[in-house]
Motif scaffolding. Structure first.
Motif, PDB file in Angstrom:
ATOM      1  N   ALA A  85      70.133 154.815 -25.021  1.00 21.49           N
ATOM      2  CA  ALA A  85      71.079 155.672 -24.749  1.00 21.49           C
ATOM      3  C   ALA A  85      70.591 156.318 -23.387  1.00 21.49           C
ATOM      4  O   ALA A  85      69.268 156.435 -23.464  1.00 21.49           O
ATOM      5  CB  ALA A  85      71.056 156.855 -25.757  1.00 21.49           C
ATOM      6  N   LYS A  86      71.301 156.150 -22.407  1.00 17.06           N
ATOM      7  CA  LYS A  86      70.963 156.870 -21.101  1.00 17.06           C
ATOM      8  C   LYS A  86      69.845 156.325 -20.381  1.00 17.06           C
ATOM      9  O   LYS A  86      68.977 157.345 -19.988  1.00 17.06           O
ATOM     10  CB  LYS A  86      71.063 158.362 -21.320  1.00 17.06           C
ATOM     11  N   GLY A  87      69.502 155.078 -20.545  1.00 18.41           N
ATOM     12  CA  GLY A  87      68.416 154.425 -19.721  1.00 18.41           C
ATOM     13  C   GLY A  87      67.084 154.396 -20.708  1.00 18.41           C
ATOM     14  O   GLY A  87      66.443 153.942 -20.208  1.00 18.41           O
ATOM     15  N   ILE A  88      67.258 154.784 -21.921  1.00 16.53           N
ATOM     16  CA  ILE A  88      66.106 154.875 -22.798  1.00 16.53           C
ATOM     17  C   ILE A  88      66.507 154.035 -23.994  1.00 16.53           C
ATOM     18  O   ILE A  88      67.400 154.309 -24.602  1.00 16.53           O
ATOM     19  CB  ILE A  88      65.667 156.177 -23.191  1.00 16.53           C
ATOM     20  N   ASP A  89      65.376 153.119 -24.470  1.00 23.55           N
ATOM     21  CA  ASP A  89      65.699 152.636 -25.869  1.00 23.55           C
ATOM     22  C   ASP A  89      64.917 153.479 -26.691  1.00 23.55           C
ATOM     23  O   ASP A  89      63.905 153.775 -26.695  1.00 23.55           O
ATOM     24  CB  ASP A  89      65.196 151.369 -26.050  1.00 23.55           C
ATOM     25  N   SER A 105      58.474 156.220 -37.952  1.00 19.95           N
ATOM     26  CA  SER A 105      57.885 156.018 -36.847  1.00 19.95           C
ATOM     27  C   SER A 105      58.884 155.944 -35.735  1.00 19.95           C
ATOM     28  O   SER A 105      60.285 155.548 -36.153  1.00 19.95           O
ATOM     29  CB  SER A 105      57.046 154.463 -36.284  1.00 19.95           C
ATOM     30  N   VAL A 106      58.718 156.155 -34.425  1.00 18.06           N
ATOM     31  CA  VAL A 106      59.788 156.113 -33.127  1.00 18.06           C
ATOM     32  C   VAL A 106      59.051 155.425 -32.132  1.00 18.06           C
ATOM     33  O   VAL A 106      57.912 155.945 -31.927  1.00 18.06           O
ATOM     34  CB  VAL A 106      60.490 157.527 -32.983  1.00 18.06           C
ATOM     35  N   ALA A 107      59.647 154.692 -31.764  1.00 20.47           N
ATOM     36  CA  ALA A 107      59.336 154.165 -30.528  1.00 20.47           C
ATOM     37  C   ALA A 107      60.420 154.563 -29.301  1.00 20.47           C
ATOM     38  O   ALA A 107      61.516 154.314 -29.642  1.00 20.47           O
ATOM     39  CB  ALA A 107      59.205 152.509 -30.498  1.00 20.47           C
ATOM     40  N   ILE A 108      59.638 154.673 -28.131  1.00 22.78           N
ATOM     41  CA  ILE A 108      60.775 155.163 -26.901  1.00 22.78           C
ATOM     42  C   ILE A 108      60.210 154.399 -25.958  1.00 22.78           C
ATOM     43  O   ILE A 108      59.028 154.209 -25.688  1.00 22.78           O
ATOM     44  CB  ILE A 108      60.588 156.530 -26.723  1.00 22.78           C
ATOM     45  N   ALA A 109      61.235 153.624 -25.012  1.00 22.12           N
ATOM     46  CA  ALA A 109      60.672 153.055 -23.833  1.00 22.12           C
ATOM     47  C   ALA A 109      61.757 152.992 -22.673  1.00 22.12           C
ATOM     48  O   ALA A 109      63.169 153.176 -23.254  1.00 22.12           O
ATOM     49  CB  ALA A 109      60.210 151.488 -24.326  1.00 22.12           C
ATOM     50  N   THR A 110      61.627 152.984 -21.502  1.00 19.33           N
ATOM     51  CA  THR A 110      62.661 152.674 -20.750  1.00 19.33           C
ATOM     52  C   THR A 110      63.445 151.323 -20.819  1.00 19.33           C
ATOM     53  O   THR A 110      62.942 150.235 -21.392  1.00 19.33           O
ATOM     54  CB  THR A 110      62.119 152.536 -19.322  1.00 19.33           C
ATOM     55  N   SER A 111      64.792 151.464 -20.827  1.00 20.19           N
ATOM     56  CA  SER A 111      65.684 150.615 -21.511  1.00 20.19           C
ATOM     57  C   SER A 111      65.579 149.090 -20.754  1.00 20.19           C
ATOM     58  O   SER A 111      65.539 149.094 -19.404  1.00 20.19           O
ATOM     59  CB  SER A 111      67.162 150.880 -21.272  1.00 20.19           C
ATOM     60  N   ARG A 112      65.495 148.064 -21.396  1.00 22.94           N
ATOM     61  CA  ARG A 112      65.392 146.777 -20.734  1.00 22.94           C
ATOM     62  C   ARG A 112      66.445 145.934 -21.174  1.00 22.94           C
ATOM     63  O   ARG A 112      66.406 144.537 -20.606  1.00 22.94           O
ATOM     64  CB  ARG A 112      63.933 146.146 -21.306  1.00 22.94           C
ATOM     65  N   GLN A 113      67.419 146.347 -21.642  1.00 26.57           N
ATOM     66  CA  GLN A 113      68.724 145.462 -21.933  1.00 26.57           C
ATOM     67  C   GLN A 113      68.414 144.433 -22.715  1.00 26.57           C
ATOM     68  O   GLN A 113      68.824 143.265 -22.280  1.00 26.57           O
ATOM     69  CB  GLN A 113      69.324 145.213 -20.532  1.00 26.57           C
ATOM     70  N   HIS A 114      67.933 144.576 -23.849  1.00 24.65           N
ATOM     71  CA  HIS A 114      67.788 143.266 -24.673  1.00 24.65           C
ATOM     72  C   HIS A 114      68.758 143.361 -26.001  1.00 24.65           C
ATOM     73  O   HIS A 114      69.349 144.489 -26.028  1.00 24.65           O
ATOM     74  CB  HIS A 114      66.319 143.149 -25.142  1.00 24.65           C
ATOM     75  N   LYS A 115      69.017 142.530 -26.358  1.00 25.35           N
ATOM     76  CA  LYS A 115      70.312 142.387 -27.631  1.00 25.35           C
ATOM     77  C   LYS A 115      69.793 143.163 -28.965  1.00 25.35           C
ATOM     78  O   LYS A 115      70.458 143.460 -29.562  1.00 25.35           O
ATOM     79  CB  LYS A 115      70.411 140.852 -27.905  1.00 25.35           C
ATOM     80  N   GLY A 116      68.624 143.590 -29.213  1.00 22.88           N
ATOM     81  CA  GLY A 116      68.323 144.172 -30.248  1.00 22.88           C
ATOM     82  C   GLY A 116      68.491 145.764 -30.341  1.00 22.88           C
ATOM     83  O   GLY A 116      68.451 146.342 -31.379  1.00 22.88           O
ATOM     84  N   CYS A 117      68.965 146.120 -29.159  1.00 20.16           N
ATOM     85  CA  CYS A 117      69.367 147.655 -29.380  1.00 20.16           C
ATOM     86  C   CYS A 117      70.963 147.741 -29.169  1.00 20.16           C
ATOM     87  O   CYS A 117      71.445 147.014 -28.246  1.00 20.16           O
ATOM     88  CB  CYS A 117      68.829 148.515 -27.928  1.00 20.16           C
ATOM     89  N   SER A 118      71.571 148.674 -29.888  1.00 20.00           N
ATOM     90  CA  SER A 118      72.946 148.820 -29.676  1.00 20.00           C
ATOM     91  C   SER A 118      73.291 150.171 -28.783  1.00 20.00           C
ATOM     92  O   SER A 118      72.686 151.342 -28.700  1.00 20.00           O
ATOM     93  CB  SER A 118      73.466 149.369 -31.197  1.00 20.00           C
ATOM     94  N   HIS A 119      74.187 149.852 -28.083  1.00 16.44           N
ATOM     95  CA  HIS A 119      74.570 150.978 -26.944  1.00 16.44           C
ATOM     96  C   HIS A 119      75.052 152.135 -27.860  1.00 16.44           C
ATOM     97  O   HIS A 119      75.814 152.121 -28.819  1.00 16.44           O
ATOM     98  CB  HIS A 119      75.528 150.461 -25.869  1.00 16.44           C
ATOM     99  N   TYR A 120      74.326 153.424 -27.376  1.00 15.64           N
ATOM    100  CA  TYR A 120      74.796 154.559 -28.229  1.00 15.64           C
ATOM    101  C   TYR A 120      75.512 155.642 -27.239  1.00 15.64           C
ATOM    102  O   TYR A 120      74.613 155.923 -26.140  1.00 15.64           O
ATOM    103  CB  TYR A 120      73.810 155.295 -28.885  1.00 15.64           C
ATOM    104  N   ASN A 121      76.637 156.283 -26.975  1.00 13.93           N
ATOM    105  CA  ASN A 121      77.244 157.104 -26.033  1.00 13.93           C
ATOM    106  C   ASN A 121      76.897 158.571 -26.164  1.00 13.93           C
ATOM    107  O   ASN A 121      76.888 159.336 -25.310  1.00 13.93           O
ATOM    108  CB  ASN A 121      78.887 156.971 -26.168  1.00 13.93           C
ATOM    109  N   GLY A 122      76.203 158.878 -27.516  1.00 15.28           N
ATOM    110  CA  GLY A 122      75.618 160.188 -27.871  1.00 15.28           C
ATOM    111  C   GLY A 122      74.808 160.391 -27.131  1.00 15.28           C
ATOM    112  O   GLY A 122      73.910 159.784 -26.667  1.00 15.28           O
ATOM    113  N   ASP A 123      74.225 161.844 -27.426  1.00 14.48           N
ATOM    114  CA  ASP A 123      72.908 162.206 -26.904  1.00 14.48           C
ATOM    115  C   ASP A 123      71.691 161.915 -28.138  1.00 14.48           C
ATOM    116  O   ASP A 123      72.013 162.035 -29.177  1.00 14.48           O
ATOM    117  CB  ASP A 123      72.724 163.704 -26.751  1.00 14.48           C
TER     118      ASP A 123
END
Length: 192
Positions: A85-89, A105-123
């Motif tokens: 979401a908005k450049g962050i995974d 747990s929560v992990a946060i990283a700058t988005s790297r465009q890999h297939k494991g993350c689903s694009h989310y339009n919300g906040d």
């Protein structure tokens, strides 16, 4: 009957066995070599997805899946889902030992465009009051936690007495690359 089983597999909020990719794959790392510091700062995160608030060890991954429409994945180590979401995974994780679908747990990283993350339009917002996360530097961590962090992975932990005889432990791990934060893990465990 065959059709019902196939349909259940297609619409189930739990995905098939897959491994975490990208920064989230660091979840199963050996923590014995990580620089560790104790702190008395509150490290419990505020997690907001869309209009919903999620609380570590009380909210369930299945609730996050319902809110976002993203399936929960399973691996040997954990259950998880990832939102881009908005450049962050953001990886929302439940361990397979005590977590039982609870957010641990929560992990946060700058988005790297890999297939494991689903694009989310919300906040999506994951914050800890008074503590920098992805925008941290060794200098502001030094002033936030009153020590000079050393190494590429740094962990801060805080014990908080809660629930009578149970102790809640919150930890925050920073992963650095060239003195810039590559990603952050936030975890919580409650034990007796």
């Amino acid at each position: 009957m065959k059709y019902l089983l196939v349909l259940a597999a297609v619409v189930s909020p739990v995905g098939m066995a897959t491994q975490m990719e990208g920064f989230g794959a660091n979840y199963d790392q050996d923590a014995s070599y990580i620089a560790n510091y104790d702190t008395n700062k509150g490290l419990a995160p505020d997690v907001i997805i869309g209009d919903s608030i999620f609380v570590m060890e009380f909210s369930r991954l299945s609730d996050i899946a319902k809110t976002t429409g993203v399936p929960v994945n399973q691996s040997e180590q954990a259950s998880w889902l990832c939102l881009a979401a908005k450049g962050i995974d953001y990886w929302f994780i439940s361990d397979n030992e005590m977590g039982q679908d609870d957010l641990t747990s929560v992990a946060i990283a700058t988005s790297r465009q890999h297939k494991g993350c689903s694009h989310y339009n919300g906040d999506v917002s994951v914050t800890i009051k008074g503590v920098p996360l992805l925008n941290a530097s060794p200098e502001n961590l030094s002033s936030t936690f009153s020590n000079n962090p050393d190494g590429n992975i740094i962990q801060y932990c805080a014990d908080t007495k809660t629930y009578g005889d149970f102790t809640q432990l919150n930890c925050l791990q920073y992963f650095f690359e060239n003195k810039n934060v590559k990603g952050v893990f936030i975890s919580q465990v409650t034990s007796s």
